[in-house]
Design an enzyme around this catalytic site. Structure first.
Site, PDB file in Angstrom:
ATOM      1  N   GLU A 101       1.075  65.521  16.328  1.00 40.79           N
ATOM      2  CA  GLU A 101       1.847  66.727  16.632  1.00 40.79           C
ATOM      3  C   GLU A 101       1.154  67.604  17.668  1.00 40.79           C
ATOM      4  O   GLU A 101       1.788  68.175  18.560  1.00 40.79           O
ATOM      5  CB  GLU A 101       2.061  67.531  15.332  1.00 40.79           C
ATOM      6  CG  GLU A 101       3.056  68.634  15.440  1.00 40.79           C
ATOM      7  CD  GLU A 101       4.468  68.122  15.763  1.00 40.79           C
ATOM      8  OE1 GLU A 101       4.876  68.323  16.916  1.00 40.79           O
ATOM      9  OE2 GLU A 101       5.126  67.539  14.896  1.00 40.79           O
TER      10      GLU A 101
ATOM     11  N   GLU B 135      -6.759  72.216  30.665  1.00 46.15           N
ATOM     12  CA  GLU B 135      -7.533  71.036  30.292  1.00 46.15           C
ATOM     13  C   GLU B 135      -8.917  71.150  30.929  1.00 46.15           C
ATOM     14  O   GLU B 135      -9.115  71.899  31.892  1.00 46.15           O
ATOM     15  CB  GLU B 135      -6.836  69.775  30.804  1.00 46.15           C
ATOM     16  CG  GLU B 135      -5.615  69.377  29.987  1.00 46.15           C
ATOM     17  CD  GLU B 135      -5.945  68.916  28.577  1.00 46.15           C
ATOM     18  OE1 GLU B 135      -6.909  68.169  28.394  1.00 46.15           O
ATOM     19  OE2 GLU B 135      -5.242  69.332  27.640  1.00 46.15           O
TER      20      GLU B 135
ATOM     21  N   LYS C 208       3.115  64.010  27.896  1.00 49.72           N
ATOM     22  CA  LYS C 208       3.917  64.563  26.791  1.00 49.72           C
ATOM     23  C   LYS C 208       5.360  64.065  26.871  1.00 49.72           C
ATOM     24  O   LYS C 208       6.003  63.816  25.845  1.00 49.72           O
ATOM     25  CB  LYS C 208       3.869  66.094  26.833  1.00 49.72           C
ATOM     26  CG  LYS C 208       2.474  66.621  26.524  1.00 49.72           C
ATOM     27  CD  LYS C 208       2.342  68.092  26.851  1.00 49.72           C
ATOM     28  CE  LYS C 208       0.944  68.583  26.556  1.00 49.72           C
ATOM     29  NZ  LYS C 208       0.682  69.922  27.093  1.00 49.72           N
TER      30      LYS C 208
HETATM   31  N1  LIG Z   1      -7.443  72.630  24.744  1.00 51.18           N
HETATM   32  C1  LIG Z   1      -6.180  72.637  24.362  1.00 51.18           C
HETATM   33  O1  LIG Z   1      -5.528  73.679  24.303  1.00 51.18           O
HETATM   34  C2  LIG Z   1      -5.489  71.352  23.978  1.00 51.18           C
HETATM   35  C3  LIG Z   1      -4.159  71.395  23.542  1.00 51.18           C
HETATM   36  C4  LIG Z   1      -3.529  70.229  23.123  1.00 51.18           C
HETATM   37  C5  LIG Z   1      -4.233  69.034  23.151  1.00 51.18           C
HETATM   38  N2  LIG Z   1      -5.515  69.020  23.614  1.00 51.18           N
HETATM   39  C6  LIG Z   1      -6.225  67.723  23.592  1.00 51.18           C
HETATM   40  O2  LIG Z   1      -7.223  67.794  22.582  1.00 51.18           O
HETATM   41  C7  LIG Z   1      -8.338  66.981  22.953  1.00 51.18           C
HETATM   42  C8  LIG Z   1      -9.605  67.832  22.923  1.00 51.18           C
HETATM   43  O3  LIG Z   1      -9.482  68.864  23.885  1.00 51.18           O
HETATM   44  P1  LIG Z   1     -10.484  70.116  23.903  1.00 51.18           P
HETATM   45  O4  LIG Z   1      -9.844  71.120  24.779  1.00 51.18           O
HETATM   46  O5  LIG Z   1     -10.876  70.485  22.514  1.00 51.18           O
HETATM   47  O6  LIG Z   1     -11.746  69.469  24.656  1.00 51.18           O
HETATM   48  P2  LIG Z   1     -13.219  70.110  24.779  1.00 51.18           P
HETATM   49  O7  LIG Z   1     -13.197  71.553  24.479  1.00 51.18           O
HETATM   50  O8  LIG Z   1     -13.744  69.662  26.108  1.00 51.18           O
HETATM   51  O9  LIG Z   1     -14.040  69.383  23.613  1.00 51.18           O
HETATM   52  C9  LIG Z   1     -14.283  68.020  23.607  1.00 51.18           C
HETATM   53  C10 LIG Z   1     -15.172  67.683  22.435  1.00 51.18           C
HETATM   54  O10 LIG Z   1     -15.289  66.263  22.370  1.00 51.18           O
HETATM   55  C11 LIG Z   1     -16.675  65.908  22.247  1.00 51.18           C
HETATM   56  N3  LIG Z   1     -16.857  64.585  22.837  1.00 51.18           N
HETATM   57  C12 LIG Z   1     -16.495  64.159  24.084  1.00 51.18           C
HETATM   58  N4  LIG Z   1     -16.765  62.855  24.221  1.00 51.18           N
HETATM   59  C13 LIG Z   1     -17.277  62.439  23.044  1.00 51.18           C
HETATM   60  C14 LIG Z   1     -17.762  61.195  22.551  1.00 51.18           C
HETATM   61  N5  LIG Z   1     -17.757  60.097  23.307  1.00 51.18           N
HETATM   62  N6  LIG Z   1     -18.242  61.126  21.284  1.00 51.18           N
HETATM   63  C15 LIG Z   1     -18.246  62.248  20.514  1.00 51.18           C
HETATM   64  N7  LIG Z   1     -17.806  63.447  20.916  1.00 51.18           N
HETATM   65  C16 LIG Z   1     -17.334  63.543  22.169  1.00 51.18           C
HETATM   66  C17 LIG Z   1     -17.418  67.004  22.966  1.00 51.18           C
HETATM   67  O11 LIG Z   1     -18.755  67.001  22.490  1.00 51.18           O
HETATM   68  P3  LIG Z   1     -19.814  68.141  22.895  1.00 51.18           P
HETATM   69  O12 LIG Z   1     -19.401  69.355  22.108  1.00 51.18           O
HETATM   70  O13 LIG Z   1     -21.105  67.591  22.442  1.00 51.18           O
HETATM   71  O14 LIG Z   1     -19.674  68.323  24.380  1.00 51.18           O
HETATM   72  C18 LIG Z   1     -16.600  68.233  22.536  1.00 51.18           C
HETATM   73  O15 LIG Z   1     -17.025  68.671  21.275  1.00 51.18           O
HETATM   74  C19 LIG Z   1      -7.984  66.402  24.335  1.00 51.18           C
HETATM   75  O16 LIG Z   1      -7.415  65.142  24.166  1.00 51.18           O
HETATM   76  C20 LIG Z   1      -6.941  67.364  24.864  1.00 51.18           C
HETATM   77  O17 LIG Z   1      -6.045  66.761  25.787  1.00 51.18           O
HETATM   78  C21 LIG Z   1      -6.155  70.144  24.014  1.00 51.18           C
END
Ligand SMILES: NC(=O)c1ccc[n+]([C@@H]2O[C@H](COP(=O)([O-])OP(=O)(O)OC[C@H]3O[C@@H](n4cnc5c(N)ncnc54)[C@H](OP(=O)(O)O)[C@@H]3O)[C@@H](O)[C@H]2O)c1
Length: 394
Positions: free
Chosen positions: A120, A181, A196
């Protein structure tokens, strides 16, 4: 399924939002056993004994029955999710890119290993659109789905069109507010909305789209003169992915900016808000709006999926499994505005009908009808992507 022991992978924007949402909800028999992250040098907001840097600790822990995947890399995420499914774990993910690119594989894995896969949070954040399409609209044929699926572009367009903020400043603000992003090119070039759209087409129409088949154009080539056109004609400008039925009962889909009149309810959806507009062939018009991105709204959607899994809910894929399949086509005709500084580039677009041409010093725009497949080919075959701005016009 009880109790739920979660392996959480990713503790960034969404991971922390989910952690907070889970704390607020205090669901019985739901707990996070371990959190996997990447960077050992990063300071964390919770105690260090919650974390590991080794994904295998979670993937091969038999007690963990749900993997919540919230990392920012689609390829790595697929490898992780695939292994977790092979190990019998149910999945919750927000990773729209992984879902859109690996959709056939993920559907097959789900079937083979009889595990749930809920997402979702991957589409329009806190708007419960996937469950709505999968459940409420499981049987009703739809005429169209359109909407604002990307918070960053909506924020930027709201600021540049309505508040005269510069494009660069507006994008920076979107990043600072946490709804862009990690790499905002995916947002501004329309890829995020495209991913999406693929997921929405699956649940809304039962069609597995290859994202490469879908015409996509973003907002990154927008110029002041395009904004002037919007103002002079009293248009709002939105990035509006659209899926609709064609005259020959197929479906077409495209991701394009669109000049819309201010009587269109989507013109009233501002800043990072998202919206989905559905036209059901029986129930007619539906409109949903809400926060499409950001830590807490997206975290809340992840929580909803975890709770759904606890209640043994998985998607029905009713339309995908239906006997009559709907075909996809790019043969439909749309009315577009195409602008640029070089008439040589504009001349390459083979309009079916040219309705309007206007030149002002070095800037020219044309409005006309064009076949989607022709527009897609021209934009892909030439280096025109950075030279023109393309938008549907109402
Ligand atoms: N941001 C939004 O509003 C939003 C909305 C809908 C969907 N999404 C989706 O949700 C997902 C996460 O987005 P985000 O914005 O939360 O990203 P983010 O803030 O960049 O966080 C990414 C997290 O993933 C960890 N990570 C990356 N590669 C990894 C690996 N190989 N093994 C273990 N941990 C790893 C990072 O670790 P570290 O903390 O150690 O760097 C960090 O904690 C993405 O797919 C994005 O498209 C995001």
């Amino acid at each position: 399924m009880q109790p739920v022991k979660i392996g959480l992978i990713g503790f960034g924007c969404v991971g922390q939002g989910f952690y907070y949402a889970l704390e607020q909800a205090q669901l019985e028999n739901v707990s996070i056993k371990k959190i996997v992250v990447k960077n050992p040098l990063k300071e964390r907001s919770i105690a260090s004994n919650n974390f590991t840097y080794d994904k295998n600790e979670v993937l091969h822990d038999a007690e963990i029955n749900v993997l919540v995947e919230l990392i920012d890399n689609a390829e790595e995420a697929f490898t992780i999710v695939k292994t977790a499914m092979e190990n019998g774990k149910h999945i919750v993910t927000a990773n729209k890119k992984m879902l859109a690119i690996y959709l056939p594989e993920l559907l097959a894995l789900q079937k083979k290993y009889q595990v749930g896969l809920l997402y979702e949070a991957a589409v329009c954040g806190a708007i419960p659109i996937i469950q709505t399409l999968d459940r409420f609209f499981a049987n009703e044929p739809l005429a169209s789905i359109t909407g604002i699926f990307n918070g960053t572009t909506n924020y930027v367009l709201t600021k540049v069109v309505q508040q005269n903020t510069s494009y660069e400043q507006a994008l920076l603000e979107a990043q600072q507010n946490g709804f862009a992003e990690t790499d905002p090119t995916a947002d501004v070039q329309g890829y995020d909305a495209l991913y999406k759209t693929v997921i929405i087409a699956l649940h809304g129409f039962g069609v597995v789209l290859n994202h490469k088949d879908v015409l996509r154009f973003g907002i990154n080539t927008l110029q002041q003169n395009d904004l002037k056109f919007a103002k002079e004609n009293n248009y709002a400008l939105k990035l509006l992915p659209t899926i609709h039925e064609t005259d020959d009962s197929k479906i077409t889909a495209f991701v394009l900016p669109r000049f819309i009149t201010t009587s269109n309810v989507l013109s009233q959806v501002h800043n990072e808000l998202n919206a989905v507009s559905i036209y059901g062939k029986v129930s007619t018009q539906h409109f949903y709006t809400g926060k499409g991105a950001g830590s807490y709204p997206t975290g809340a959607a992840v929580l909803a999926d975890v709770a759904a899994l606890q209640n043994n809910y998985t998607y029905t894929y009713n339309k995908l499994n239906a006997k009559t399949k709907i075909a996809f086509t790019n043969n439909a005709v749309i009315k577009v505005y195409i602008s640029g500084n070089n008439t040589k580039y504009l001349a390459q677009f083979n309009f079916i009908t040219e309705l309007e041409t206007k030149s002002n010093e070095a800037f020219t725009y044309k409005i006309g009808t064009i076949r989607i497949t022709d527009l897609k080919n021209i934009l892909e075959d030439n280096d025109l992507n950075s030279e023109v701005f393309v938008a549907v016009v109402d």
